[in-house]
Structure formats: C-alpha cells, structure tokens
Design an enzyme around this catalytic site. Structure first.
Site, PDB file in Angstrom:
ATOM      1  N   TYR A  98     -24.868   0.796 -16.897  1.00 51.90           N
ATOM      2  CA  TYR A  98     -24.336   2.201 -17.238  1.00 51.90           C
ATOM      3  C   TYR A  98     -22.670   2.169 -17.540  1.00 51.90           C
ATOM      4  CZ  TYR A  98     -22.873   7.045 -17.250  1.00 51.90           C
ATOM      5  OH  TYR A  98     -22.339   8.249 -17.499  1.00 51.90           O
ATOM      6  N   GLU A 122     -21.298   8.074 -23.646  1.00 53.87           N
ATOM      7  CA  GLU A 122     -21.990   7.273 -22.452  1.00 53.87           C
ATOM      8  C   GLU A 122     -22.864   6.684 -23.269  1.00 53.87           C
ATOM      9  OE1 GLU A 122     -24.208   9.330 -19.113  1.00 53.87           O
ATOM     10  OE2 GLU A 122     -25.449   9.281 -20.642  1.00 53.87           O
TER      11      GLU A 122
END
Ligand code: GDP
Ligand code: MN
Length: 399
Positions: free
Chosen positions: A109, A197
């Site tokens: 992530y 992201e």
C-alpha cells in the site's frame, strides 16, 4: 474532485511510475479489441467507477481469452456497482479498462495525503497492501509507515529509500521504489492533488514494481488553474444534485431526510441541520447560498431543493451580514411565484434590512410560515412537515 483509475495511472506514468499495459473501452467489442492490442494471454477487465472496493463488488474480472474479455465487459457495462464506499445508490459503469494481467509476488500500500497536524504532505505505506487502508489500520496497525515530507526540499532520496527498506523490498527494487515515491509526490504537488493512492503497488513475478491500481483526488478550489485535470471530471460519477449546485455556484450536499434547507454560511447551515434533528426532524440537504445572495440565486436554490422528490418542507434560514434580508425575501417571492411549491415554506430572517424583508414577505400574501429565532424555525418546520406533508396531501387527494 475524483478521477478514474485509468486517468490516475496515465498521470502517474507521466511522473515515472511504472504501470501495466492497458486500454480504455466504451463497449464490449472495444474491450476485446483492447485486449488484442495489449497482447499476452491474460487480462483484467476493470470497471471504471469513482470508488474503491471494486474487486470485492465484482468490478474486477480476470480473463484468459478474448471471449471472456467480451463477456466480462458485457456484464460490467451499465451495471450499478455497489461497494462499501458508494452507499446503496452505487455507481454506474460506463467505461472499462482492460489491462494485461501480471503475476503478483507481494502487494504494497502506498498513499499520499495532507496531514493536518503537521500541515505537510505525508507518505503512508504498508507491506500489507491489497486491503483498504482502514482495514490495514484495524488489522495490522503496526505495519503502517508514516513519513512527513519537508515542503522546502520535497521527498528526498534517503527518505524514499528508508520507506522502501521498511517495506522489506529487495536491494534490487529499492531504486525503482524511490522513483515511484518521488513520482507520486511530484504529481501530488504539481497538480494540486489532495490524495494519491496506489493500492496495490505490486512486486511482480519477475521482481519489478508495478502500480496495479491508482486513485487521485484534487482540490476543487485549485481546479481553475489546472485545466488539464479539470477536463478529467466525469459527472456521471457524481451526485447529480451536487453537480447541478456546483455548476450554479452553490454549495450543496444531498442527505436522506425530508426538510429542505436554504441557508447562508456553512456554520449556520450545520447549526440549522442540528436544530432540525433536535426538533425531531431530519434535513434533506445541506445548502449554503453564500454571502451576497441575489434574488436570482435564492430562486435557483429553491428550484434545486425542490428537485429533490423527498423534500416535504422547506426551511429558509438567513442571517444577513453581507446578505440583505429584503433581497432574500424578493428571491423567495420570485421562486414561489414562478414555481409554486406544494410543501410548507418556513422563513426565518435576521440581520441587515430584516424589517424590510419581513414587510416584503407579508405584503406578498404568499403562505409562508415565519419564525423569529432559529429554534422556532426548526420547530415550526418539523411540525409543518408532520401536519402537512406531501404524504398526507396525497392521501387526502386520493380519498
Ligand atoms: P479495487 O478493489 O477497487 O481497489 O481494485 P484493484 O484495482 O485494487 O483490484 C482489486 C484486486 O484485484 C487487487 O488488489 C489485486 O489483488 C487483483 N488484481 C488486479 N489486477 C491484477 C492482475 O493483473 N493480476 C492479479 N493476479 N491480480 C490482480
Ligand atoms: Mn485497489
């Protein structure tokens, strides 16, 4: 403002972030054509909707031949994808993205957000990618790496290397990771983003890094100076009521209740919503008409609130500092005369030219319920809604 995954990927690729080969499609036939163009023997067909959690909602499909790509796209087009982020209304799929599938060794992530506490851009990363960041924070809080960027110098190589080491990447992947982190940071800074992201950023079977998913949001207030980014806006993904309001310079958020609110100032709008709840009702929207509201603007606000079929009463609450109550009153009359409404209208005016405003309203002879204080306005709105809502009117009419 949010954009689609394929758009975010294209932007990030321009800043040196490696992405899989892929192509956008507006029809199943085009999706199959894209698969042929991309080449290889495995593809992922991905719904392009403004939400995360598409994988779990059936919006990401693995395919091993062209027919499967066609079928997958066929299934996705026109579908209302409901994920844990969209609410029950979901988001309709009008575009799909076809990518060459890759084998995954590791999912990371990598996010960039504005940290309000330090007033800096912060890198948030975790070696437990694939899950949403909220889930990582809940299940593996210890895995989350946070690194604040010093704006005078931007992300430094050593800082990006430190993040890469903490993610447990191999020495051969560190240089690539540094490029990815710096690329995302530059895209964030140069394009007035509020969020970048990549989830997951993967280590592929052959050991290289690839952004498998990408998400970017931008600062609405900076979009006037980012025409290239503004063009990426997709209104089909936004709440139609909010889009209409934004196009008319009004600040509007649709809610679930029945009492429409027309208020000036965000603080007063929130206080009004609280008071409605306290009086036992529920607001249908948040609408801030802003300072210096002209009669035309008030009339527009009325049309917008009335376009919501759930609205069964309207409360106008104006505290005029910059505004003028007489103008607001003119606006109310203009709105009600041009488009009569079948719901009770409650008006509370205070501040500049309030006497004049009240006179205008009573001279008009329109059936407006008046209130002197915010509390009174909320209570009268709720009781007017209860005694005289559309539901009752309809029952009377049909009996
Ligand atoms: P999201 O659910 O909206 O976040 O959509 P993603 O683009 O992140 O896709 C969901 C999941 O599908 C990813 O976390 C991956 O595990 C998987 N996925 C997506 N593309 C590929 C691929 O090319 N190969 C493999 N093996 N899995 C993939
Ligand atoms: Mn994802």
């Amino acid at each position: 403002m949010d954009i689609h995954e394929y758009q975010a990927k294209e932007i990030l690729a321009g800043f040196g972030v490696p992405i899989p080969r892929g192509g956008l499609a507006y029809s199943p036939e085009q999706a199959a054509y894209r698969a042929r163009e991309v080449g290889g023997d495995k593809w992922v067909v991905k719904a392009q909707v403004h939400t995360g959690g598409r994988g779990q909602a059936g919006g990401v499909k693995m395919c091993t031949d062209e027919h499967e790509v066609l079928d997958a796209a066929n299934d996705l087009f026109g579908k209302r994808l409901v994920t844990h982020q969209t609410g029950a209304a979901g988001k309709v799929v009008y575009r799909v993205y076809v990518e060459g599938a890759v084998s995954i060794q590791k999912e990371i992530y990598l996010g960039f957000v504005l940290d309000r506490k330090t007033e800096r851009i912060m890198v948030v990363a975790s070696a437990d990618g694939g899950m949403e960041i909220e889930e990582i924070a809940e299940k593996r809080p210890g895995s989350i790496i946070r690194s604040v960027v010093e704006p005078a110098v931007g992300v430094q190589d050593f800082q990006a290397r430190e993040i890469a080491f903490q993610l447990g990447l191999e020495p051969s992947q560190i240089r690539q990771a540094v490029e990815v982190v710096k690329g995302c940071y530059m895209a964030f800074r140069d394009l007035d983003a509020t969020m970048v992201e990549i989830n997951p950023l993967v280590v592929t079977g052959d050991g290289s890094l690839l952004a498998l998913d990408a998400k970017m949001s931008f600062d609405d207030n900076a979009m006037f100076r980012r025409p290239d980014v503004s063009e990426l806006r997709d209104k089909s993904q936004e709440d139609a009521r909010e889009t209409q309001a934004a196009d008319r310079g009004l600040s509007y958020v649709g809610l679930e209740g029945n009492i429409g609110c027309i208020v000036n100032g965000a603080g007063l709008a929130m206080a009004t919503m609280d008071m409605i709840e306290l009086a036992g009702g529920s607001p249908a929207n948040f609408l801030d008409i802003g300072g210096g509201a002209t009669p035309e603007r008030v009339a527009k606000a009325f049309r917008l609130v009335m376009s919501d079929k759930k609205v069964e009463a309207i409360l106008v609450n104006i505290f005029a500092g910059i505004n003028r109550c007489d103008w607001v009153a003119e606006g109310i009359i203009q709105a009600l005369e041009n488009n009569p409404v079948d719901v009770p209208v409650i008006v509370r005016l205070a501040g500049t030219n309030v006497e004049e405003g009240r006179k205008i309203l009573s001279r008009s002879g329109l059936p407006v319920i008046r209130a002197a204080t915010l509390e009174e306005a909320a209570e009268r709105s709720v009781s007017a809604w209860r005694n005289n809502n559309k539901h009752n009117i309809k029952m009377v009419a049909s009996s």
